[in-house]
Scaffold this active site. Sequence first.
Site, mmCIF file in Angstrom:
data_model
loop_
_atom_site.group_PDB
_atom_site.id
_atom_site.type_symbol
_atom_site.label_atom_id
_atom_site.label_comp_id
_atom_site.label_asym_id
_atom_site.label_seq_id
_atom_site.Cartn_x
_atom_site.Cartn_y
_atom_site.Cartn_z
ATOM 1 N N ASN A 1 2.624 -22.381 -7.724
ATOM 2 C CA ASN A 1 4.046 -22.631 -7.471
ATOM 3 C C ASN A 1 4.339 -24.088 -7.155
ATOM 4 O O ASN A 1 5.482 -24.451 -6.910
ATOM 5 C CB ASN A 1 4.547 -21.744 -6.318
ATOM 6 C CG ASN A 1 4.173 -22.291 -4.954
ATOM 7 O OD1 ASN A 1 3.032 -22.698 -4.737
ATOM 8 N ND2 ASN A 1 5.117 -22.305 -4.036
ATOM 9 N N GLY B 1 4.104 -13.538 -11.021
ATOM 10 C CA GLY B 1 3.499 -14.692 -10.372
ATOM 11 C C GLY B 1 3.635 -14.676 -8.864
ATOM 12 O O GLY B 1 2.689 -14.991 -8.136
ATOM 13 N N LYS C 1 5.000 -19.336 -13.147
ATOM 14 C CA LYS C 1 3.944 -19.573 -12.151
ATOM 15 C C LYS C 1 2.539 -19.391 -12.715
ATOM 16 O O LYS C 1 1.590 -20.004 -12.218
ATOM 17 C CB LYS C 1 4.147 -18.668 -10.940
ATOM 18 C CG LYS C 1 5.399 -18.998 -10.151
ATOM 19 C CD LYS C 1 5.492 -18.220 -8.862
ATOM 20 C CE LYS C 1 6.756 -18.612 -8.103
ATOM 21 N NZ LYS C 1 6.803 -18.040 -6.752
#
Length: 499
Positions: free
Chosen positions: A320, A364, A299
């Site tokens: 994402n 992330g 991410k």
Amino acid sequence: MARPLICLCLTGATLEEDLAIAEQYRQYIDIVELRVDFLEDDERLNIRNFPSMVKIPCILTIRRVIDGGRYSEGEASRTMLFARALAFAEQNSAKNFAYVDFEEDFNVPSLQDAAMAFGTKIIRSYHNMTEPVSNIVERVNKMRVTGFEIPKIAFMPHSLQDVTDLLVEAEKLKNSNQILCAMGPLGLPTRILAARFHSYLTYTSPSELIGNLAEIGHIDPKTLETRYYFHSLEVRTKIFGITGYPLKVTSSPKIHNAYFKKNCMNAVYIPFRSESAQDAFHFAKTADIKGFSVTIPHKENIMAFLDKIDPKAQEIGACNTVINDGGVWTGFNTDCTGFQRALLEFTSLSDLKGKNVAIIGAGGASKAIAFAVHELGAKACVFNRTIPKARKLAEQYGFDYAPLDAASREKLREYSDIIIQTTSKGMGATSESDETNDPIWFYEFLGTELLFDIVYEPEVTPVMQRAAASGCKVCNGFKMLEYQAEAQFELYKKVYEQN
């Protein structure tokens, strides 16, 4: 080239078992492959009758151990088995084997002549069970000895880049028939996107026997057809997907392919596993993927390869969702939206003002969650095994931070109104809580905490089970997944319509 066929590999111990399996999956398949090397010795004597029994076009295969099969009795006996299976050909070709698979180095002129005389097509195959194959076009052309064979190359990729290289080579073979396949989990795109790889067919295994060819990486034909709508896919189908590593569990293909079907979109959403964000992006670019989801651990790293970053994703520091709009690659973050909606629904709150929140992890996913927690007005502490990462994320929002270990037990208690678990620990877990599957194994729940775990497979993770047993209200990440997927789909739909 016609649309690829779905071939079901029959690896039962008896012909009756194989017949029952073929009947069970008949509505999803086009042809079957009789894997004689899996049959019991006595059963092998009756393989000549199998095409008449199964009443589906059938490939005859007797695979050697060196090529990933189980036949170890030697080439003389294998030659005799081939001869027995091809002998006494019927005038009705449906009662004969439609195809026979001879390896590249298996050259018996009498068998080849017999097959061709009776209309049995020859698949000339090469397997490398340990290494990728680079000279695909050259090998394929050499394997067309008579000009009538269907060459087959199957290899084990070491990275997603090997699959990308195969895609490039396959484009040079778009006007001919061949079977091209990368094996193992990395090779799944070659099975789902057989049309894009210009492959004559794709091999599948029944779910009941999928363990027989576990290292090959087969998918079952029902999933291939009902989740990926294989028979509807063609070279013009627009591709979307999800990347990450190890990407063993994901519900995203099921969610997004259902969206595509509902909206009558000629599109498919596939997993493409990659240990490297760079390899994932290169595959997406080569395959002209229109948009893809990004999960652990890419991410943050994926952002370095994009042309533009949406302001919210830029502020969060993680992406994402990636969109390819006419060759311009843009990153977004829908995790934040999905999490915020799911959390407020779970807690029945309108905001988090006055709440002390623990954020477990600093990867992330936690970046989007920290952003949302800050927007909702909570006081929070980031717990992470690597203190510098915890500090960096915490300081961005004026949060506290602490190490993720037993020494932080009291600190975690201080921030325990809502505990948000953002790591991958517990994903796919089947055992009770321990240090390997529960990131806060050291913490004893009082029963007053609200626990939100972003993992959704299993439905109840070890830490959720432990918290619920203490009286806590718990929630997994499936609603977050659904809600962020809704936001992703709007981005995917827009780029689909514009391209």
